[in-house]
Design a protein around this motif. Structure first.
Motif, PDB file in Angstrom:
ATOM      1  N   TRP A  32      37.006  19.498  21.712  1.00 46.30           N
ATOM      2  CA  TRP A  32      37.461  18.550  20.689  1.00 46.30           C
ATOM      3  C   TRP A  32      37.287  19.098  19.281  1.00 46.30           C
ATOM      4  O   TRP A  32      38.248  19.282  18.533  1.00 46.30           O
ATOM      5  CB  TRP A  32      36.752  17.200  20.884  1.00 46.30           C
ATOM      6  CG  TRP A  32      37.133  16.153  19.872  1.00 46.30           C
ATOM      7  CD1 TRP A  32      36.302  15.553  18.978  1.00 46.30           C
ATOM      8  CD2 TRP A  32      38.438  15.588  19.653  1.00 46.30           C
ATOM      9  NE1 TRP A  32      36.998  14.650  18.219  1.00 46.30           N
ATOM     10  CE2 TRP A  32      38.314  14.653  18.614  1.00 46.30           C
ATOM     11  CE3 TRP A  32      39.686  15.787  20.228  1.00 46.30           C
ATOM     12  CZ2 TRP A  32      39.387  13.913  18.127  1.00 46.30           C
ATOM     13  CZ3 TRP A  32      40.771  15.043  19.742  1.00 46.30           C
ATOM     14  CH2 TRP A  32      40.619  14.125  18.706  1.00 46.30           C
TER      15      TRP A  32
ATOM     16  N   ASP B  35      39.392  17.842  26.127  1.00 42.80           N
ATOM     17  CA  ASP B  35      39.327  16.523  25.484  1.00 42.80           C
ATOM     18  C   ASP B  35      40.734  15.964  25.284  1.00 42.80           C
ATOM     19  O   ASP B  35      41.707  16.414  25.914  1.00 42.80           O
ATOM     20  CB  ASP B  35      38.525  16.635  24.174  1.00 42.80           C
ATOM     21  CG  ASP B  35      37.750  15.368  23.847  1.00 42.80           C
ATOM     22  OD1 ASP B  35      38.370  14.406  23.351  1.00 42.80           O
ATOM     23  OD2 ASP B  35      36.534  15.323  24.087  1.00 42.80           O
ATOM     24  N   ASP B  36      40.856  15.017  24.408  1.00 45.49           N
ATOM     25  CA  ASP B  36      42.080  14.255  24.133  1.00 45.49           C
ATOM     26  C   ASP B  36      43.267  15.181  23.810  1.00 45.49           C
ATOM     27  O   ASP B  36      43.100  16.185  23.115  1.00 45.49           O
ATOM     28  CB  ASP B  36      41.785  13.375  22.908  1.00 45.49           C
ATOM     29  CG  ASP B  36      42.815  12.301  22.696  1.00 45.49           C
ATOM     30  OD1 ASP B  36      43.809  12.284  23.434  1.00 45.49           O
ATOM     31  OD2 ASP B  36      42.603  11.473  21.782  1.00 45.49           O
TER      32      ASP B  36
ATOM     33  N   TRP C 104      39.025  14.562  29.717  1.00 48.22           N
ATOM     34  CA  TRP C 104      38.879  13.355  28.900  1.00 48.22           C
ATOM     35  C   TRP C 104      39.928  12.333  29.319  1.00 48.22           C
ATOM     36  O   TRP C 104      41.079  12.683  29.569  1.00 48.22           O
ATOM     37  CB  TRP C 104      39.104  13.749  27.439  1.00 48.22           C
ATOM     38  CG  TRP C 104      39.094  12.639  26.423  1.00 48.22           C
ATOM     39  CD1 TRP C 104      38.052  12.263  25.636  1.00 48.22           C
ATOM     40  CD2 TRP C 104      40.193  11.793  26.041  1.00 48.22           C
ATOM     41  NE1 TRP C 104      38.422  11.237  24.798  1.00 48.22           N
ATOM     42  CE2 TRP C 104      39.736  10.923  25.028  1.00 48.22           C
ATOM     43  CE3 TRP C 104      41.518  11.673  26.469  1.00 48.22           C
ATOM     44  CZ2 TRP C 104      40.546   9.962  24.425  1.00 48.22           C
ATOM     45  CZ3 TRP C 104      42.329  10.701  25.870  1.00 48.22           C
ATOM     46  CH2 TRP C 104      41.842   9.856  24.861  1.00 48.22           C
TER      47      TRP C 104
ATOM     48  N   ARG D 138      43.288   2.674  15.441  1.00 45.61           N
ATOM     49  CA  ARG D 138      43.613   4.021  15.908  1.00 45.61           C
ATOM     50  C   ARG D 138      44.963   4.034  16.634  1.00 45.61           C
ATOM     51  O   ARG D 138      45.136   4.653  17.670  1.00 45.61           O
ATOM     52  CB  ARG D 138      42.518   4.559  16.830  1.00 45.61           C
ATOM     53  CG  ARG D 138      42.366   6.071  16.695  1.00 45.61           C
ATOM     54  CD  ARG D 138      41.539   6.684  17.806  1.00 45.61           C
ATOM     55  NE  ARG D 138      41.276   8.074  17.512  1.00 45.61           N
ATOM     56  CZ  ARG D 138      41.095   9.011  18.420  1.00 45.61           C
ATOM     57  NH1 ARG D 138      41.109   8.709  19.689  1.00 45.61           N
ATOM     58  NH2 ARG D 138      40.875  10.241  18.086  1.00 45.61           N
TER      59      ARG D 138
ATOM     60  N   ASN E  22      38.234   3.710  22.319  1.00 44.92           N
ATOM     61  CA  ASN E  22      38.217   3.925  20.880  1.00 44.92           C
ATOM     62  C   ASN E  22      38.671   2.769  20.004  1.00 44.92           C
ATOM     63  O   ASN E  22      39.212   3.011  18.917  1.00 44.92           O
ATOM     64  CB  ASN E  22      39.047   5.164  20.538  1.00 44.92           C
ATOM     65  CG  ASN E  22      38.305   6.434  20.875  1.00 44.92           C
ATOM     66  OD1 ASN E  22      37.211   6.661  20.391  1.00 44.92           O
ATOM     67  ND2 ASN E  22      38.868   7.241  21.749  1.00 44.92           N
TER      68      ASN E  22
ATOM     69  N   CYS F 136      31.743   7.112  26.761  1.00 40.00           N
ATOM     70  CA  CYS F 136      31.849   7.440  25.337  1.00 40.00           C
ATOM     71  C   CYS F 136      32.643   6.306  24.710  1.00 40.00           C
ATOM     72  O   CYS F 136      33.582   5.790  25.325  1.00 40.00           O
ATOM     73  CB  CYS F 136      32.607   8.765  25.212  1.00 40.00           C
ATOM     74  SG  CYS F 136      33.161   9.157  23.545  1.00 40.00           S
TER      75      CYS F 136
ATOM     76  N   SER G 171      34.069   6.092  20.960  1.00 39.13           N
ATOM     77  CA  SER G 171      34.061   6.659  19.606  1.00 39.13           C
ATOM     78  C   SER G 171      32.646   7.121  19.313  1.00 39.13           C
ATOM     79  O   SER G 171      32.033   6.707  18.321  1.00 39.13           O
ATOM     80  CB  SER G 171      34.470   5.628  18.564  1.00 39.13           C
ATOM     81  OG  SER G 171      35.722   5.117  18.835  1.00 39.13           O
ATOM     82  N   GLY G 172      32.121   7.954  20.163  1.00 42.46           N
ATOM     83  CA  GLY G 172      30.709   8.313  20.063  1.00 42.46           C
ATOM     84  C   GLY G 172      29.914   7.300  20.868  1.00 42.46           C
ATOM     85  O   GLY G 172      30.222   7.010  22.015  1.00 42.46           O
TER      86      GLY G 172
ATOM     87  N   TRP H  11      27.981   9.813  25.667  1.00 41.67           N
ATOM     88  CA  TRP H  11      28.112  10.568  24.417  1.00 41.67           C
ATOM     89  C   TRP H  11      27.454   9.739  23.319  1.00 41.67           C
ATOM     90  O   TRP H  11      27.840   8.592  23.070  1.00 41.67           O
ATOM     91  CB  TRP H  11      29.586  10.860  24.142  1.00 41.67           C
ATOM     92  CG  TRP H  11      29.861  11.701  22.926  1.00 41.67           C
ATOM     93  CD1 TRP H  11      30.781  11.427  21.967  1.00 41.67           C
ATOM     94  CD2 TRP H  11      29.245  12.946  22.560  1.00 41.67           C
ATOM     95  NE1 TRP H  11      30.774  12.423  21.020  1.00 41.67           N
ATOM     96  CE2 TRP H  11      29.832  13.368  21.361  1.00 41.67           C
ATOM     97  CE3 TRP H  11      28.242  13.729  23.122  1.00 41.67           C
ATOM     98  CZ2 TRP H  11      29.464  14.548  20.707  1.00 41.67           C
ATOM     99  CZ3 TRP H  11      27.875  14.903  22.474  1.00 41.67           C
ATOM    100  CH2 TRP H  11      28.486  15.299  21.286  1.00 41.67           C
TER     101      TRP H  11
ATOM    102  N   ASP I   8      29.554  10.577  17.558  1.00 38.62           N
ATOM    103  CA  ASP I   8      30.493  11.602  17.093  1.00 38.62           C
ATOM    104  C   ASP I   8      29.864  12.458  16.012  1.00 38.62           C
ATOM    105  O   ASP I   8      30.417  13.485  15.621  1.00 38.62           O
ATOM    106  CB  ASP I   8      31.772  10.943  16.549  1.00 38.62           C
ATOM    107  CG  ASP I   8      32.726  10.589  17.679  1.00 38.62           C
ATOM    108  OD1 ASP I   8      32.524  11.085  18.801  1.00 38.62           O
ATOM    109  OD2 ASP I   8      33.670   9.803  17.438  1.00 38.62           O
TER     110      ASP I   8
ATOM    111  N   GLU J 292      30.315  22.140  21.449  1.00 41.84           N
ATOM    112  CA  GLU J 292      31.531  21.453  21.027  1.00 41.84           C
ATOM    113  C   GLU J 292      32.001  22.183  19.778  1.00 41.84           C
ATOM    114  O   GLU J 292      31.773  21.743  18.661  1.00 41.84           O
ATOM    115  CB  GLU J 292      31.197  19.987  20.736  1.00 41.84           C
ATOM    116  CG  GLU J 292      32.369  19.187  20.273  1.00 41.84           C
ATOM    117  CD  GLU J 292      32.393  17.791  20.878  1.00 41.84           C
ATOM    118  OE1 GLU J 292      31.563  17.482  21.741  1.00 41.84           O
ATOM    119  OE2 GLU J 292      33.267  17.024  20.471  1.00 41.84           O
TER     120      GLU J 292
HETATM  121  C1  DGJ Z   1      36.303   9.774  20.267  1.00 39.20           C
HETATM  122  C2  DGJ Z   1      35.215  10.569  20.919  1.00 39.20           C
HETATM  123  O1  DGJ Z   1      33.967  10.101  20.527  1.00 39.20           O
HETATM  124  C3  DGJ Z   1      35.406  12.036  20.559  1.00 39.20           C
HETATM  125  O2  DGJ Z   1      34.353  12.800  21.089  1.00 39.20           O
HETATM  126  C4  DGJ Z   1      36.734  12.505  21.064  1.00 39.20           C
HETATM  127  O3  DGJ Z   1      36.745  12.480  22.466  1.00 39.20           O
HETATM  128  C5  DGJ Z   1      37.847  11.627  20.513  1.00 39.20           C
HETATM  129  N1  DGJ Z   1      37.583  10.224  20.716  1.00 39.20           N
HETATM  130  C6  DGJ Z   1      39.167  11.985  21.139  1.00 39.20           C
HETATM  131  O4  DGJ Z   1      40.167  11.143  20.751  1.00 39.20           O
END
Ligand code: DGJ
Length: 730
Positions: A336, A366-367, A411, A443, A480, A526, A528-529, A545, A548, A604
């Motif tokens: 990421w 990841d994404d 992811w 988002r 997210n 996870c 957004s962190g 996770w 972030d 990372e």
């Molecule tokens: C939020 C996550 O916390 C990040 O680590 C990452 O995976 C992004 N989303 C990807 O969109």
């Protein structure tokens, strides 16, 4: 461990090794809280309910029943019959009345601990290692049965509470508020300890003095949240790691919650925790039941450290289900922060092959690998590979990684849908929304309505299809956004208030199904962190996770707050590149490694941008990880000093359960001018054992290390760090 009822005194006793919890029945009717604290064999504590004082119980003083209700120490408080403090239960009838009074109507003591339907919950493990007390109460007017459940474990000082409501009548009942736990006590100059923050700044410890009225934390964001944490503790003044009393509650739930403290007119405190009543209403049909999620209560009379270790052991032994719990986790590299959305197979393989040379064992993509996703504006919901980026798909990539000896992780953000997606174009009504009102984007995405079984089926099948298509060892399950315009096209109008909770049940159902089909999967949640780092999610994933924010200095406070409750083995922590992408700070590569070793450990970053020296340090860090991972994962955690408090240095240690090995992490946040070494007293060691410090070969008794301490020499520069490793030699 024992649970029993002293009939003569009408007192229930729940005894763990170091604590006692006692419940009295006043007037043969009212279930009251008599005692919670250090273990006490004497259950003649019914007088602590103060039923001999004015206002006496209603049998002796019917004209003061309301005054009684407003001061009695209830085990589970109800709304509308004279208790004006914060209540746990508010029920409305078809006719609109809102009074509820619970009267004791029996009990059961069971071996073991029942599961909660559809909800994550602590479990007993071996037969006979837990006992559960069920106290049955009824409101005959409402025809409502309420079961108060209390469980304890043989090997823990925690007490687990939950509540079940059963509609035994012929009419619908509307549950407007159902909290899970209530603790009424005399005030003891308490302070309230909470974990609060924000995105990239999660779970910072903070204290405030308990003052008259209400104070607390809570969220209506639909997730347990970055801002507030489903944890609250009352602590005595000047609490330390080893002294002072703590009454803590932690909610095994991942959605809206409320945790409050109320200081009353009589200087008593009421601590409550449960699903947030705002936006909540549950229709309880005749014959139906509703179970509220469980609350873990921990009491310590030896400061915060003991509370922390009680939570850690409980979660490791009785909550986390994953088969990875006690396993070494592969060292991963996540792309990421290296590439964001801009990658293809070749770029990923380049990162992986370089990382493999240094000992990295898994690549996490990841994404950005699916649909047309080159930024965050589209394609969530369309979980098919973008062949332009990844020709040959996931199978090809995973095969190539396997040839390098690397595992493959991926992811996913399964709970979401982008308006610009085939899924949304075919099923706009599958998004959480209020008809006729424009949905608020966050988002660029909406949330799928997981209260609908067909949506859960679709999501579950899409995730499974991805996992069946290649050799995938790990999933990062992301989420997210927070909820807005909370409405479902499927629920009938009376049941719209159920959506928040049904959504959370849908998430739990999805994760259960995933792990049923892929029991070997290493799942990392996870949001957004760390926006949903809670015991509910830990039931499914052994690691989450954490934030972030990967800056090593920011992480000190975030990981300290997280480790207040959760074992280090659950804390997703990676070494990232500098200047740090969130705060722009530059810290030494070595220190970043020390801080990440206090969690699951991984990388990372764009490995191609590391210098030769950093690559060398990376190899050393991975060696340290292999050497210390089982100690960090399984050991007892002690906070020794907090940079959040002293602004200069941070120090914590992990001691193996047999006390034969210990690892001290020391981080010098600010260098001091013209100063000698810093003395740090260690903890948790065996006094009479002789330990050798690996670095110098020098020997110390455990007694000396704990009373005399070590001398941490000053280091040149801010943000520097050092590990001290001790092993027992006798
Ligand atoms: C939020 C996550 O916390 C990040 O680590 C990452 O995976 C992004 N989303 C990807 O969109």
């Amino acid at each position: 461990m024992s649970v029993y009822f002293d009939e003569e005194r009408s007192v229930f006793c729940l005894m763990t090794e170091n604590t006692s919890y006692m419940i009295g029945i006043a007037d043969g009717k009212y279930v009251g809280h008599a005692y919670y604290g250090a273990r006490m064999e004497d259950c003649g504590c019914g007088y602590l309910l103060r039923t001999d004082e004015r206002p006496e119980p209603p049998s002796r003083n019917i004209r003061e029943k309301a005054a009684f209700a407003d001061s009695f120490f209830y085990e589970y408080s109800t709304w509308g019959v004279g208790d004006y403090r914060d209540s746990c239960l508010r029920v409305r009838t078809e006719g609109g009345a809102r009074a509820c009074e619970l009267v004791f109507d029996g009990y059961r003591i069971l071996d073991g601990k029942p599961e909660l339907p559809g909800l994550p919950s602590t479990f007993a493990g071996e037969a006979g290692s837990a006992q559960t007390l069920e106290i049955v109460c009824r409101d005959d007017c409402l025809k409502l049965k309420v079961i108060l459940r209390y469980s304890i474990f043989e090997d823990s000082d925690a007490l687990i509470r939950s509540v079940e409501l059963v509609n035994e009548g012929g009419e619908r009942l509307y549950l407007e508020k159902v909290l899970s736990a209530c603790l009424d006590m005399d005030n003891n100059e308490f302070q309230m300890l909470t974990l609060t923050g924000s995105w990239a700044r999660e779970r910072h410890m903070g204290y405030q003095k308990v003052s008259r009225g209400y104070q607390g934390v809570g969220t209506t964001r639909g997730i347990s949240s970055h801002q507030e944490h489903p944890f609250i503790a009352l602590v005595t003044e000047n609490i330390t790691e080893t002294t002072g009393e703590v009454y803590a509650m932690n909610f095994v739930y991942s959605g809206n919650f409320k945790a409050d403290v109320e200081l009353s007119q009589f200087d008593t405190v009421r601590m409550t925790m449960g699903i947030h009543p705002d936006g909540f209403e549950w229709v309880l049909e005749p014959g139906a039941s509703f179970t509220a999620p469980e609350v873990v209560c921990v009491y310590s009379d030896s400061g915060l450290g003991q509370m922390t270790r009680t939570f850690h052991d409980l979660y490791r032994n009785h909550l986390i289900r994953s088969r990875w719990l006690h396993e070494k986790r592969p060292v991963l590299i996540n792309n990421w922060e290296a590439t964001y959305f801009d990658f293809d197979t070749e770029r990923l393989l380049e990162i992986a092959s370089e990382a493999a040379k240094d000992g990295v064992e898994m690549l996490v993509m990841d994404d950005g690998w699916f649909g047309r996703r080159n930024d965050d504006t589209c394609s969530l919901g369309d979980w098919s590979v973008n062949e332009k980026k990844l020709p040959g798909g996931l199978a090809y990539l995973s095969r190539r990684l396997k040839e390098m000896g690397m595992r493959f992780g991926i992811w996913l953000e399964p709970e979401m849908v982008s308006p610009d997606s085939d899924l949304y174009r075919s099923h706009p009504d599958w998004a959480v929304h209020v008809p006729g009102r424009e949905g608020t984007l966050s988002r660029s995405q909406y949330i799928l309505d997981l209260s609908r079984p067909e949506v859960v089926d679709y999501v579950s099948e899409s995730v499974a299809r991805v996992l069946r298509s290649a050799d995938i060892s790990y999933v990062k399950w992301d989420m997210n956004r927070q909820m807005t315009e909370v409405g479902s096209a499927c629920l009938d109008s009376a049941c719209q208030g159920e959506l928040y909770h049904r959504y959370v049940l849908g998430v739990y159902e999805l994760q259960s199904r995933l792990l049923r089909e892929f029991p070997e999967l290493l799942l990392e949640n996870c949001t957004s962190g760390g926006g949903r780092f809670d015991p509910g999610m830990l039931y499914y994933s052994p690691q989450i996770w954490c934030s972030d924010d990967t800056d090593a200095m920011e992480r000190l406070a975030i990981q300290e707050g997280t480790a207040l409750l959760y074992p280090l083995s659950t804390i997703g922590a990676h070494v990232s590149i500098c200047p740090n992408h969130i705060v722009g700070r530059v810290t030494p590569f070595e220190t970043r490694g020390y801080v990440a070793l206090g969690g699951t450990f991984g990388y990372e970053l764009d490995i191609m941008r590391l210098s030769g020296e950093e690559r060398g340090q990376m190899r050393q860090q991975i060696e340290l990880y292999h050497k210390y991972q089982s100690l960090v994962r399984e050991g007892d955690y002690y906070r020794l000093a907090s940079a959040r408090e002293n602004h200069e240095y941070d120090c914590y240690m992990v001691v193996s359960k047999d006390r034969r090995e210990a690892l001290v992490t020391y981080i010098q946040v600010r260098a001091r001018a013209n100063f000698h070494s810093r003395r740090i007293r260690l903890a948790g060691l065996a006094e009479d054992t002789c330990y050798v410090l690996e670095e110098t070969g020098r020997q110390y008794s455990g007694r000396l290390l704990m009373k005399g301490g070590i001398l941490a020499a000053p280091m040149a520069g801010d943000y520097t760090g050092k590990l001290y490793h001790f092993s027992a030699v006798s």
